[in-house]
Design a protein around this motif. Structure first.
Motif, short mmCIF file in Angstrom:
data_model
loop_
_atom_site.label_atom_id
_atom_site.label_comp_id
_atom_site.label_asym_id
_atom_site.label_seq_id
_atom_site.Cartn_x
_atom_site.Cartn_y
_atom_site.Cartn_z
N PHE A 1 6.21 1.40 -1.48
CA PHE A 1 6.97 1.34 -0.24
C PHE A 1 6.89 2.69 0.49
O PHE A 1 6.77 2.74 1.72
N LYS A 2 6.95 3.78 -0.26
CA LYS A 2 6.86 5.11 0.34
C LYS A 2 5.58 5.28 1.14
O LYS A 2 5.58 5.85 2.24
N LYS A 3 4.49 4.78 0.58
CA LYS A 3 3.20 4.88 1.27
C LYS A 3 3.20 4.07 2.56
O LYS A 3 2.63 4.50 3.58
N ALA A 4 3.86 2.91 2.54
CA ALA A 4 3.90 2.04 3.73
C ALA A 4 4.89 2.54 4.77
O ALA A 4 4.63 2.45 5.98
N CYS A 5 6.04 3.07 4.30
CA CYS A 5 7.11 3.48 5.21
C CYS A 5 7.70 4.82 4.77
O CYS A 5 8.84 4.89 4.30
N ARG B 1 7.56 -4.40 -12.29
CA ARG B 1 7.80 -3.19 -11.49
C ARG B 1 6.75 -3.09 -10.38
O ARG B 1 7.04 -2.65 -9.27
N GLU B 2 5.50 -3.49 -10.68
CA GLU B 2 4.46 -3.48 -9.67
C GLU B 2 4.75 -4.51 -8.58
O GLU B 2 4.57 -4.24 -7.38
N SER B 3 5.21 -5.67 -8.99
CA SER B 3 5.55 -6.73 -8.04
C SER B 3 6.69 -6.30 -7.13
O SER B 3 6.73 -6.63 -5.94
N TYR B 4 7.64 -5.55 -7.69
CA TYR B 4 8.77 -5.00 -6.92
C TYR B 4 8.27 -4.10 -5.80
O TYR B 4 8.65 -4.26 -4.63
N GLY B 5 7.41 -3.14 -6.13
CA GLY B 5 6.89 -2.24 -5.12
C GLY B 5 6.12 -2.97 -4.03
O GLY B 5 6.27 -2.68 -2.84
N GLU B 6 5.29 -3.93 -4.44
CA GLU B 6 4.52 -4.71 -3.48
C GLU B 6 5.44 -5.50 -2.55
O GLU B 6 5.22 -5.56 -1.34
N ALA B 7 6.47 -6.11 -3.12
CA ALA B 7 7.38 -6.92 -2.32
C ALA B 7 8.09 -6.09 -1.27
O ALA B 7 8.20 -6.50 -0.10
N LEU B 8 8.58 -4.92 -1.65
CA LEU B 8 9.26 -4.05 -0.68
C LEU B 8 8.33 -3.67 0.47
O LEU B 8 8.73 -3.69 1.64
N ALA B 9 7.09 -3.31 0.14
CA ALA B 9 6.14 -2.93 1.18
C ALA B 9 5.81 -4.10 2.10
O ALA B 9 5.76 -3.95 3.33
N GLU B 10 5.63 -5.28 1.52
CA GLU B 10 5.29 -6.46 2.30
C GLU B 10 6.43 -6.90 3.21
O GLU B 10 6.20 -7.44 4.30
N LEU B 11 7.67 -6.68 2.77
CA LEU B 11 8.84 -7.12 3.54
C LEU B 11 9.36 -6.05 4.48
O LEU B 11 10.32 -6.29 5.22
N SER B 12 8.75 -4.87 4.47
CA SER B 12 9.29 -3.74 5.22
C SER B 12 9.35 -3.98 6.72
O SER B 12 10.31 -3.56 7.39
N GLU B 13 8.36 -4.65 7.26
CA GLU B 13 8.34 -4.89 8.71
C GLU B 13 9.38 -5.93 9.11
O GLU B 13 10.06 -5.79 10.14
#
Length: 317
Positions: free
Chosen positions: A43-47, A10-22
């Protein structure tokens, strides 16, 4: 070589979404008031402008995701597996699956390893439910690197996808920088000629432990990691059946409807061999520490070793 990490998927999921957001600006993330637990909050924090908290209303969340997909977005509808696949099943089936919309359904805290949350939250039926929806891709990544690759693959796949997330931290084993993830393709982690163990998700790391123990005891077990339950890598499974003669499936899920049944379906049609299914034996879980519960339900390396040795000594199962 990539760093070995111990982390919940679940942690890896959140990290992946944030990293791929751009790279993927069309990705939006929805959650049902569980962003801290599912890690969609990363992801919420990033976007923050691309994150929607739908509140404790999972059925509505899936409907909103369907609408966003119809407008060209790539929504990830995230909640506990019991709610995103169970409570919202009708919406997933009719609003996402039937029109073949590009929605990613995400189920966190799946399986017995939810631990103290107890039977009401220990969803051992999610893979079965999502397998029954026509056109739904069903993913159950096993470690940090596999989850990050699976999220990227889900974004790039045009169509409905279900991704299962785990609560319990697991050691990574896909630690090579050249690791390749391909939807619908299993991975042979260990070669072997005596018997084949087919595992998915959290149970892959435990099956790896079992295979090492079996090797020390003179048993040459093949190990296959199936991260994509649907579509299943039938070719790899049939090849293993032909070369080793017996199959053991291992999953943190009801033995009805999940990996074991998918493997049996493939082999019954193409190359019938004996299959033993290790999983939750059609019962509800109960509250307790996650690791203790996994041991109690036989979801550990020792039980895999025991079952494998019994299977090896029998002429037929």
């Amino acid at each position: 070589m990539a760093e070995m990490v111990k982390k919940a998927t679940r942690e890896s999921y959140g990290e992946a979404l944030a990293e791929l957001s751009e790279k993927y600006p069309q990705v939006v993330v929805l959650d049902a008031d569980l962003a801290a637990a599912t890690k969609s909050g990363v992801f919420k924090k990033a976007c923050p402008e691309r994150f929607i908290d739908c509140g404790i209303a999972e059925c509505n969340m899936v409907g909103v995701a369907a609408g966003l997909a119809a407008c060209g977005k790539i929504p990830f509808a995230t909640s506990f597996a019991m709610f995103s696949t169970g409570r919202a099943y009708e919406q997933v089936r009719n609003s996402v699956g039937y029109p073949k919309l590009n929605v990613k359904i995400v189920g966190s805290h799946a399986g017995i390893s939810v631990g103290e949350d107890g039977a009401t939250h220990q969803c051992n039926e999610d893979l079965a439910l999502m397998r029954t929806i026509p056109g739904m891709v069903v993913l159950n990544p096993a470690d940090h690197y596999e989850m990050k690759a699976a999220v990227k693959a889900a974004i790039e796949h045009n169509g409905p996808v279900y991704i299962r997330l785990g609560r319990l931290a697991v050691n990574s084993f896909n630690n090579s920088d050249d690791y390749k993830f391909e939807l619908g393709k299993g991975i042979t982690l260990r070669a072997g000629k005596d018997i084949t163990i087919v595992a998915t998700g959290l149970m892959v790391s435990r099956a790896l432990e079992a295979v090492k123990t079996l090797e020390e005891q003179g048993i040459d077990a093949r190990l296959i990691n199936i991260h994509t339950i649907k579509p299943l890598d039938r070719e790899l499974i049939v090849k293993a059946a032909k070369e080793t003669g017996k199959i053991i499936t291992v999953e943190e899920h009801n033995v009805i409807g999940g990996l074991g049944d998918a493997v049996c379906d493939a082999l019954c049609e193409e190359y019938p061999v004996p299959v033993i299914k290790i999983g939750v034996n059609d019962v509800y879980g109960h509250s307790g520490p996650a690791v203790d519960l996994l041991d109690e339900f036989g979801l550990n390396a020792a039980h895999i070793v025991e079952v494998t040795k019994k299977a090896i000594t029998k002429r037929s199962l």
